[in-house]
Each structure stands twice: as C-alpha cells, then as structure tokens.
Design a protein around this motif. Sequence first.
Motif, PDB file in Angstrom:
ATOM      1  N   ALA A   1       0.808  -1.220   0.000  1.00 56.58           N
ATOM      2  CA  ALA A   1       0.000   0.000   0.000  1.00 56.58           C
ATOM      3  C   ALA A   1       0.840   1.268   0.000  1.00 56.58           C
ATOM      4  CB  ALA A   1      -0.940   0.000   1.208  1.00 56.58           C
ATOM      5  N   GLY A   2       1.950   1.256   0.724  1.00 60.49           N
ATOM      6  CA  GLY A   2       2.741   2.465   0.895  1.00 60.49           C
ATOM      7  C   GLY A   2       3.834   2.614  -0.138  1.00 60.49           C
ATOM      8  N   ALA A   3       4.201   3.845  -0.424  1.00 60.45           N
ATOM      9  CA  ALA A   3       5.301   4.108  -1.347  1.00 60.45           C
ATOM     10  C   ALA A   3       6.582   3.471  -0.830  1.00 60.45           C
ATOM     11  CB  ALA A   3       5.503   5.619  -1.496  1.00 60.45           C
ATOM     12  N   GLY A   4       7.303   2.791  -1.728  1.00 63.15           N
ATOM     13  CA  GLY A   4       8.571   2.185  -1.349  1.00 63.15           C
ATOM     14  C   GLY A   4       8.449   0.900  -0.546  1.00 63.15           C
ATOM     15  N   SER A   5       7.259   0.346  -0.428  1.00 62.55           N
ATOM     16  CA  SER A   5       7.092  -0.891   0.346  1.00 62.55           C
ATOM     17  C   SER A   5       7.575  -2.099  -0.461  1.00 62.55           C
ATOM     18  CB  SER A   5       5.633  -1.070   0.758  1.00 62.55           C
ATOM     19  OG  SER A   5       4.774  -1.043  -0.363  1.00 62.55           O
ATOM     20  N   GLU A   6       7.924  -3.167   0.270  1.00 67.24           N
ATOM     21  CA  GLU A   6       8.485  -4.362  -0.361  1.00 67.24           C
ATOM     22  C   GLU A   6       7.864  -5.614   0.249  1.00 67.24           C
ATOM     23  OE1 GLU A   6      12.707  -4.511  -0.092  1.00 67.24           O
ATOM     24  OE2 GLU A   6      13.017  -2.439  -0.748  1.00 67.24           O
TER      25      GLU A   6
ATOM     26  N   HIS B   1       0.352  -4.696  -5.990  1.00 71.83           N
ATOM     27  CA  HIS B   1       1.163  -3.480  -5.951  1.00 71.83           C
ATOM     28  C   HIS B   1       0.210  -2.294  -6.073  1.00 71.83           C
ATOM     29  CE1 HIS B   1       5.185  -5.381  -6.518  1.00 71.83           C
ATOM     30  NE2 HIS B   1       4.473  -6.330  -7.101  1.00 71.83           N
ATOM     31  N   LYS B   2      -0.021  -1.632  -4.970  1.00 75.84           N
ATOM     32  CA  LYS B   2      -0.961  -0.507  -4.945  1.00 75.84           C
ATOM     33  C   LYS B   2      -0.246   0.836  -4.973  1.00 75.84           C
ATOM     34  CE  LYS B   2      -4.875   1.328  -2.268  1.00 75.84           C
ATOM     35  NZ  LYS B   2      -5.717   1.117  -1.054  1.00 75.84           N
ATOM     36  N   GLY B   3       0.787   0.987  -4.146  1.00 76.54           N
ATOM     37  CA  GLY B   3       1.512   2.240  -4.057  1.00 76.54           C
ATOM     38  C   GLY B   3       2.648   2.320  -5.071  1.00 76.54           C
ATOM     39  N   PRO B   4       3.258   3.487  -5.202  1.00 80.47           N
ATOM     40  CA  PRO B   4       4.356   3.675  -6.154  1.00 80.47           C
ATOM     41  C   PRO B   4       5.685   3.136  -5.629  1.00 80.47           C
ATOM     42  CG  PRO B   4       3.945   5.721  -4.989  1.00 80.47           C
ATOM     43  CD  PRO B   4       2.884   4.754  -4.531  1.00 80.47           C
ATOM     44  N   GLU B   5       6.570   2.802  -6.562  1.00 77.28           N
ATOM     45  CA  GLU B   5       7.945   2.385  -6.247  1.00 77.28           C
ATOM     46  C   GLU B   5       7.970   1.170  -5.302  1.00 77.28           C
ATOM     47  OE1 GLU B   5      10.447   3.647  -7.849  1.00 77.28           O
ATOM     48  OE2 GLU B   5       9.275   5.237  -8.809  1.00 77.28           O
TER      49      GLU B   5
ATOM     50  N   ALA C   1       0.610   2.320  -9.279  1.00 77.60           N
ATOM     51  CA  ALA C   1       1.839   1.639  -8.847  1.00 77.60           C
ATOM     52  C   ALA C   1       2.972   1.882  -9.838  1.00 77.60           C
ATOM     53  CB  ALA C   1       1.568   0.154  -8.678  1.00 77.60           C
ATOM     54  N   VAL C   2       3.275   3.129 -10.091  1.00 77.81           N
ATOM     55  CA  VAL C   2       4.377   3.458 -11.003  1.00 77.81           C
ATOM     56  C   VAL C   2       5.702   3.047 -10.358  1.00 77.81           C
ATOM     57  CG1 VAL C   2       3.101   5.329 -12.082  1.00 77.81           C
ATOM     58  CG2 VAL C   2       4.536   5.802 -10.084  1.00 77.81           C
TER      59      VAL C   2
ATOM     60  N   THR D   1      -0.778  -0.261 -15.378  1.00 75.94           N
ATOM     61  CA  THR D   1      -0.005   0.924 -15.735  1.00 75.94           C
ATOM     62  C   THR D   1       1.230   0.476 -16.488  1.00 75.94           C
ATOM     63  OG1 THR D   1       1.218   2.842 -14.906  1.00 75.94           O
ATOM     64  CG2 THR D   1       1.222   0.895 -13.516  1.00 75.94           C
ATOM     65  N   GLY D   2       1.657   1.283 -17.459  1.00 74.59           N
ATOM     66  CA  GLY D   2       2.830   0.925 -18.230  1.00 74.59           C
ATOM     67  C   GLY D   2       4.113   1.500 -17.677  1.00 74.59           C
ATOM     68  N   ASP D   3       4.008   2.327 -16.647  1.00 78.56           N
ATOM     69  CA  ASP D   3       5.177   3.014 -16.097  1.00 78.56           C
ATOM     70  C   ASP D   3       5.765   2.192 -14.953  1.00 78.56           C
ATOM     71  OD1 ASP D   3       7.110   4.789 -15.389  1.00 78.56           O
ATOM     72  OD2 ASP D   3       5.746   6.326 -14.615  1.00 78.56           O
ATOM     73  N   ILE D   4       6.399   1.065 -15.291  1.00 79.06           N
ATOM     74  CA  ILE D   4       6.969   0.175 -14.278  1.00 79.06           C
ATOM     75  C   ILE D   4       8.420  -0.142 -14.614  1.00 79.06           C
ATOM     76  CG2 ILE D   4       4.736  -0.849 -13.746  1.00 79.06           C
ATOM     77  CD1 ILE D   4       5.561  -3.282 -15.408  1.00 79.06           C
ATOM     78  N   ARG D   5       9.137  -0.622 -13.614  1.00 78.94           N
ATOM     79  CA  ARG D   5      10.524  -1.024 -13.829  1.00 78.94           C
ATOM     80  C   ARG D   5      10.590  -2.399 -14.494  1.00 78.94           C
ATOM     81  NH1 ARG D   5      13.919   2.350 -11.005  1.00 78.94           N
ATOM     82  NH2 ARG D   5      12.939   3.583  -9.346  1.00 78.94           N
TER      83      ARG D   5
END
Length: 401
Positions: A237-242, A265-269, A299-300, A329-333
């Motif tokens: 949920a949170g940005a940068g979570s793993e 994967h809900k949050g970004p990064e 989830a960019v 989303t297409g903006d993923i690593r």
Amino acid sequence: MSSVVQAPATVPGAKGHTDGAGAFVPVQTRSERPHSFDPADFGAPAGFEVNWKHTPIARLSAVFTDEETEAGPDLAIAYDLAAIDDYVVESTGHEAAVRGEFFRPDDLSSAIAWKRSQNALHVRIPADTEPADALTLGIVGRGAERHANAHIILEALPNSKATVVLAHSGSAAYAQNVEIIVRDGAQLTVVTVQRWDEDAVHVSSHQARVDRDARLRHIVVSFGGGVVRVNPSVELAGAGSEAELYGLSYADAGQHLESQVYLFHKGPETRGDVLYKGALQGVGARSVWIGDVQIGPDAVGTDSYEANRNLVLTDGARAESIPNLEIQTGDIRGAGHASATGRFDDEQLFYLQARGISEEEARRLVVIGFLSEIVQRIGIPALEAELSEAIEAELKEGTAQ
C-alpha cells in the motif's frame, strides 16, 4: 460489522458458464473476488468456483460448518504463548482495535473463522524495537475429529523489526485467519510452518498490508497434514514498500498442499519477489500453486517477479501451477512470471553419477539442492536445520516405499 459482498455482474441473454457460474460473467481476476464478514453470503463451495476448483472440498466439510466450536480449557487447539507473551495485547470482540483494519474474509471458511472467533490473538511489536530472537507461537491440534477457528493479528509498529513463527503440529480441522499489518518503516518476517499429522485439515487466509518504506517477508512451509491450504494475500500500500513471498512444500501420498498467492502493488515504487518450490512423491500426492500479481494504476515504478518450480519424484504425483499477471499501468521497472514442473534433470544426474556418485545419492543431492534455496532464505538457523532434517526424512521415506 457490515457485509461488503460484491454482486456478480449480469449479462442480458447470457448462458450458463461452463464453470457453473450461471447467467453472469464469472470472477476471472483475484481483485474481483467478493468479500464479506457473513458466511451466508458465500454459500457452500460446489467445486467449480475459481478459488475452490483445485481443492478437494469433500475433505473440508468441518471448516465449512458454521457452528460454535469447543469452549473451555480442553480446546481443539492448544497455543504455546511462552515466547510471545510479552508482545500479546488484548483483543476482545469483533470491534477490537486493529482487528478488521485490513482483513476482509474472501471465502466461506475465512468468513466462518471470523464469525466464530469472538476474540483475536493479537501480537504487537512496539515501535523502534527489535526482539533478540524469533517469536514462535506453537499451535498444537488435539485430534482430527475436533474443529477450531482462529483470528490472529500480527502487527509491527513503525520502524520495528521482528520475526514471528507460527509452528503447527498435531491434528485438527483448523480454520485460521491471520491479519498482518506492517506499519511505516517496519520490517516483519512471518514464517508459517505446517508439520501436522497426516489426518489434519488446515485452511488459512493470510492477509497483509505493507505501509510506506516497510518490508514483509512471508514464508509458507508445508510438509505435514492431509489437506493444507495456506493462501497469502499481500497489499503493498505504501510508497517504497516491499514484499518477499516464499514457499516450500513436500507432498507425500494422499496429501494435498495448496497455496493461492496474491500480491497487489498498490503504491508507487514498490518491489515484490515471489518464489515457491515444491517436491512430490507417492500416489495421490498433489500440490496446487496459483500466483496472482496485480500492478495497480498508481503503482508506477513497480518491480515484480513471481515463479513456481515443482519437482515430481514418482509416478502418481501431480502438481498444478497457474501464474497470472495483471498490469494496469505501463510506467513500471519490470514485471514477469514463470512456472515449471518436471522430473529429475537427467543432465544433473549424469554429471553426478559420472563422478562416482550412486543414482540414489545423486537423486538425494538434486532434491536437497532444489529445496534448499527456500530453506536458506528463512534466516533462522535452528529452523533451517530442522527443515533440512525433515527433507532428509521425507526422502528416506520415499526411497523405502
């Protein structure tokens, strides 16, 4: 607590689906599955539902029974709280703090376990602390004919770091919910070990939320039990979570070991790594792994991968492996999945035998090497040694048959 069932979408003129779904579009993705706190909203599984069609539901009748379970000191399940007693906080009633903050029953057995578990067992790791040792909760069944429900909460407060082990043994018909909250900056490892007797039935729904810059390592180890179904669902949920989700299973004749994994994967990064491995031997040995990864529209920067590997050691054993990936989303690593099920690698066996190692010893080394990748990721030396010994014992048993 109110029901929140999602009704299926009807389609004018539609005919009944081959899954038996009737005149509506059946649930196809994990994110579409209904949730409810009321068991009546689910109905008894018939075996064609997407989340039950790979499970021997006839062997699960006890966990589909919505009735009060045993009370009093002689319970169907005994809990050894000695190692976690300092971290247990009160959780009385369905409206207790934290309970239900994230958990939503998603099938009949988890809804019954919610309803029939009046109180939860709540383990809380204080903020900015790190227990010196793993916190082991012993869960011992007192007979396959006995039925128990449970709701367990594992909560890691901000910037804490801990390992919690759920160690199952004995026998029972056990429906279990595990609600996991990993708050900002916390690092939590949850290891659930199923070393039940061969007649046990264990159905468990693990649901986790991982907040900003937090990390969850979740490991499922299933060796014993007649039917064991542990389904982890994790929301980053949170940005940068793993999240790292690992699994290890070894199915013998007549055993059914199953995990349906969902990583959202809900949050970004966010970053996710899923790897489950299993070995099977004996007539009727069966494993099921279904892996669903969803990358949400926000989830960019996501980096995610899931894989399942199975090693079939004898005739009559069967492994089912179904990976799924949904990207919004297409903006993923990066994102990917893989699945492989097979017998021994003939080249590996030839290599070992060419160096004077017997065929039996070569097979043993291949299996140990295959499974040890997961064992070595647990990070608890005593448990790793115990599981390595268990793998050796399983191999010897298979050779003797």
